[in-house]
Design an enzyme around this catalytic site. Structure first.
Site, PDB file in Angstrom:
ATOM      1  N   ARG A  79      64.716  85.034  80.594  1.00 16.04           N
ATOM      2  CA  ARG A  79      63.619  84.248  81.163  1.00 16.04           C
ATOM      3  C   ARG A  79      62.427  84.360  80.226  1.00 16.04           C
ATOM      4  O   ARG A  79      62.016  85.469  79.872  1.00 16.04           O
ATOM      5  CB  ARG A  79      63.244  84.767  82.535  1.00 16.04           C
ATOM      6  CG  ARG A  79      62.099  83.966  83.074  1.00 16.04           C
ATOM      7  CD  ARG A  79      61.958  84.027  84.540  1.00 16.04           C
ATOM      8  NE  ARG A  79      60.944  83.034  84.911  1.00 16.04           N
ATOM      9  CZ  ARG A  79      60.767  82.572  86.131  1.00 16.04           C
ATOM     10  NH1 ARG A  79      61.515  83.017  87.100  1.00 16.04           N
ATOM     11  NH2 ARG A  79      59.838  81.681  86.360  1.00 16.04           N
TER      12      ARG A  79
ATOM     13  N   MET B  27      64.076  78.094  81.723  1.00  9.47           N
ATOM     14  CA  MET B  27      63.231  77.469  80.710  1.00  9.47           C
ATOM     15  C   MET B  27      61.819  77.337  81.231  1.00  9.47           C
ATOM     16  O   MET B  27      61.425  76.304  81.738  1.00  9.47           O
ATOM     17  CB  MET B  27      63.801  76.090  80.375  1.00  9.47           C
ATOM     18  CG  MET B  27      65.297  76.155  80.153  1.00  9.47           C
ATOM     19  SD  MET B  27      65.938  74.671  79.448  1.00  9.47           S
ATOM     20  CE  MET B  27      65.601  73.535  80.750  1.00  9.47           C
ATOM     21  N   ASP B  28      61.064  78.403  81.112  1.00 12.56           N
ATOM     22  CA  ASP B  28      59.745  78.473  81.720  1.00 12.56           C
ATOM     23  C   ASP B  28      58.671  78.447  80.647  1.00 12.56           C
ATOM     24  O   ASP B  28      58.819  79.070  79.608  1.00 12.56           O
ATOM     25  CB  ASP B  28      59.659  79.791  82.490  1.00 12.56           C
ATOM     26  CG  ASP B  28      58.644  79.717  83.588  1.00 12.56           C
ATOM     27  OD1 ASP B  28      58.427  80.730  84.257  1.00 12.56           O
ATOM     28  OD2 ASP B  28      58.054  78.635  83.761  1.00 12.56           O
ATOM     29  N   GLY B  29      57.585  77.734  80.888  1.00 14.64           N
ATOM     30  CA  GLY B  29      56.462  77.833  79.961  1.00 14.64           C
ATOM     31  C   GLY B  29      56.115  76.554  79.239  1.00 14.64           C
ATOM     32  O   GLY B  29      55.260  76.559  78.365  1.00 14.64           O
TER      33      GLY B  29
END
Lengths: 334, 376
Positions: free
Chosen positions: B308, B47-49
């Site tokens: 991702r 869970m990037d961003g």
């Protein structure tokens, strides 16, 4: 999608007029969006939960409706997959055209100076480059191996021209490890075609095998650099970790170490010494990102690059990977 | 919350009840349709961003994390409705402790609040039948957060239809090290001594030898060698037992006649030829399955799909051991708070399509093999 007022109430746990949300009110907000309770669990917990589940009716069987729903789903499913097949074929055609255009624009003409010019504008270069190649075993008598060795020579020449000192080549079956002298000769010939007299020195090795770099007379002029190539196979992945575990288990049984002494630093030191260090950039020449057994321990912070729907080893993929690497930010958790 | 992009009028249109109902029906239809094909059993999300999203939309970082949590809830619903059995999410990395203290505290608070909210709505979780598992190093987390975690885990432990693995705080290298440590610790436990039976083996062998000295035969040699080794091993185990029972030699002749064979049929559970490590399990039996069983994801189906977001194309120490074989790794450009069914659907459809092609190819090759076998 939820109404705005409910969203802010849910976020901050407070109703618009300042009262904190109670458990019941929060459930009321969520209730319309939840799935129906499954039949078995509602039967098992019937007495306790009927009070709470007054709003959900028991699921009456409606066979006709279910059948129609099922048929509708089948229809939508086939429609989605047909549309997707068409889309994928179009996408592949587009990508093939774009790749050809790039290949023509960025053809290297086997001159290292052109390659060096291409990479001059990049802010940083990977110190350790890694590549995953596929061995096509179905090729008729040996052509798969020939193609593989050709690809290896080309990639080695590009890396040497760009100034990358370490190159590791992963190929699942490890067939190249049986042909190290021949591969070395082929790469040497490719270097001669590219560089002429001032070839960079080359050393080719595989983990647990002795290094192969025949003595070559150093040229009188400047040393154009050194390229060391490492050949990897599926054995260097999980099996190396398993071997390390076996050794540690034996040492622990003899009382030389205790299990608490095993730390990531110890394992890191052992693995990087026995196999390889961490690569900075990994290039995949296949259409999807699949690691196919690549050593798991070293790939922790490696930038992975691939081109969608690409099927062959091409210089433009290599160049795009280097450009992408230069732009990538390493935040390391912060 | 893609409504942040939309203008006011569009926002009003999309949030009106009929549009909302229509979109909801469309979502149900699409998910129901996709269930008919092969569905990945185990999906992992990075869970990037969140912070980049907050910066782009000029809101606070903590608000970005809240929106990220909502995106997670949406995606979990999509996954479980499609039939995914195990979902693994990368919530917090051990490296993230390097962030500013304010942010780390805010994240821990958010985790605590969400988990205690979860604990209050027990039977809502039961509708999904999902049980929560927390993977990672518990020692690095504060005790009050640990309490909330343990309560949530205990509450949902009875569910068995689906699993949610929350990696908090987690590093894949740490997981591999723990697995190796666990395997080594397992293999360092010596075998337990044999159960104490009321008969003493030294007494029996003495009996036999005394009676067979009178009868000349080749057997005592063989018996003596095995009984020697047996007695030398079980000497410490049976020393206490030998004194307790002293059966009458005459009455126990029938018993002792049977016992030598019983003695031989229960060989000591190690080869006497080995040295002191012989009563430990053999380390040669360690395979990659042993290590996989000691990982925190033991017992779950192999990882099928790893997604991702935010355009970063690295693994960042997540599931290194699990994803390096056949997992499809997908890198998406969108940021995590914007992640919804519309971004996930193409990924899922492509995975299904590839899996269908692989199954078709396998079926063809099996048919070709059968044909070859028939021809031969």
């Amino acid at each position: 999608m939820v109404g705005l007022r409910e969203v802010s109430a849910f976020h901050h746990d407070v109703l618009p007029d300042g009262r904190p949300l109670t458990v019941q009110e929060r459930e009321d907000i969520l209730r319309p969006y939840l799935p129906r309770p499954p039949r078995t669990s509602s039967l098992a917990k019937a007495p306790a939960s009927t009070a709470r589940r007054t709003s959900t009716k028991p699921h009456r069987r409606k066979p006709m409706r279910d059948f129609l729903k099922n048929q509708l789903h089948v229809l939508v499913y086939t429609a989605i997959h047909t549309l997707f097949s068409i889309y994928v074929r179009l996408r592949r055609a587009c990508h093939a055209i774009i790749d050809r255009v790039f290949a023509i624009l960025y053809y290297h003409h086997r001159t290292p100076e052109l390659i060096k010019k291409d990479v001059k504008g990049l802010s940083r270069l990977p110190q350790h480059l890694s590549v995953i190649l596929d061995f096509n075993e179905d090729g008729h008598n040996g052509s798969g191996l020939e193609d593989l060795v050709n690809d290896v020579c080309e990639i080695a020449a590009w890396s040497a021209s760009a100034g990358i000192p370490i190159l590791s080549i992963y190929e699942r079956t490890g067939v190249l490890k049986n042909y190290i002298p021949q591969t070395h000769r082929s790469i040497f010939r490719t270097f001669q075609a590219y560089f002429g007299r001032h070839k960079p020195t080359l050393s080719l090795r595989a983990p647990h095998l002795p290094s192969f770099s025949p003595p070559s007379s150093p040229s009188a002029g400047s040393t154009p650099g050194h390229l060391s190539i490492l050949l990897l196979s599926a054995d260097d992945g999980r099996n190396t970790l398993v071997d390390l575990t076996k050794t540690l288990a034996e040492m622990s049984q003899r009382g030389k170490i205790s299990p608490a002494d095993i730390s990531p630093e110890l394992i890191d030191a052992e693995i990087s010494e026995s196999v390889m260090g961490e690569p900075d950039l990994l290039i995949l020449f296949g259409p999807d990102v699949e690691l196919k057994g690549y050593p798991p321990w070293q790939i922790r912070l490696t930038e992975i690059f691939h081109v969608q729907d690409n099927t062959s080893v091409g210089y433009q993929v290599f160049l795009r990977a280097l450009h992408r690497f230069a732009k990538a930010q390493m935040r390391l958790g912060r | 919350m893609s409504s942040a992009h939309l203008t006011q009028v569009r926002k009003w249109v999309f949030q009106s009840p009929p549009a909302e109902w229509a979109i909801q029906q469309l979502r149900e239809l699409l998910i129901g349709a996709l269930r008919l094909g092969p569905v990945p059993q185990h999906v992992a999300f990075v869970m990037d961003g969140n912070r980049r999203y907050a910066r782009n939309h000029q809101i606070e970082t903590v608000e970005g994390h809240n929106l990220g949590f909502e995106a997670l809830a949406r995606i979990l619903e999509v996954c479980y409705k499609s039939g995914v059995k195990v979902v693994t999410i990368y919530a917090f990395s051990i490296e993230n402790f390097k962030r500013s203290r304010y942010e780390v505290d805010a994240l821990m608070d958010m985790a605590k609040v969400k988990l205690s909210q979860l604990a209050q709505h027990g039977d809502l979780l039961d509708r999904y039948g999902a049980s929560i598992r927390i993977l990672g190093q518990r020692e690095l987390v504060k005790p009050d957060v640990l309490d909330a975690i343990d309560r949530a885990v205990a509450l949902t432990s009875g569910n068995d239809r689906a699993i949610l693995n929350v990696c908090f705080p987690y590093t894949s290298r740490d997981e591999i090290t723990t697995a190796i440590r666990g395997t080594v610790a397992d293999y360092s436990k010596p075998f337990k001594p044999a159960l104490k039976r009321p008969f003493s083996e030294t007494h029996i062998t003495r009996n036999i030898r005394s009676r067979q000295l009178s009868i000349v035969s080749e057997e005592p040699l063989a018996l003596r060698s095995t009984s020697d080794t047996a007695s030398s091993v079980d000497a410490d185990a049976d020393d206490s037992a030998s004194a307790s029972t002293t059966p009458n030699p005459s009455s126990s002749t029938s018993v002792t006649n049977k016992n030598p064979f019983e003695d031989n049929s229960n060989p000591p559970d190690f080869e006497p030829s080995k040295s002191a490590v012989s009563n430990y399990p053999d380390p040669e039996t360690i395979t990659s399955e042993t290590l996989s069983d000691h990982m925190s994801t033991a017992g779950t189906p192999p990882l099928d799909l790893l997604v991702r977001t935010s355009g970063v194309e690295r693994l960042s120490d997540f599931m290194l051991w699990q994803c390096h074989q056949d997992t499809s790794i997908v890198f998406l450009e969108c940021l995590w708070p914007e992640f919804d069914l519309w971004q996930f659907l193409p990924v899922l459809v492509e995975w299904q399509w590839q899996r269908k092609k692989a199954l078709e190819r396998e079926a063809l090759s099996v048919k070709a093999q059968k044909r070859d076998v028939k021809l031969q």
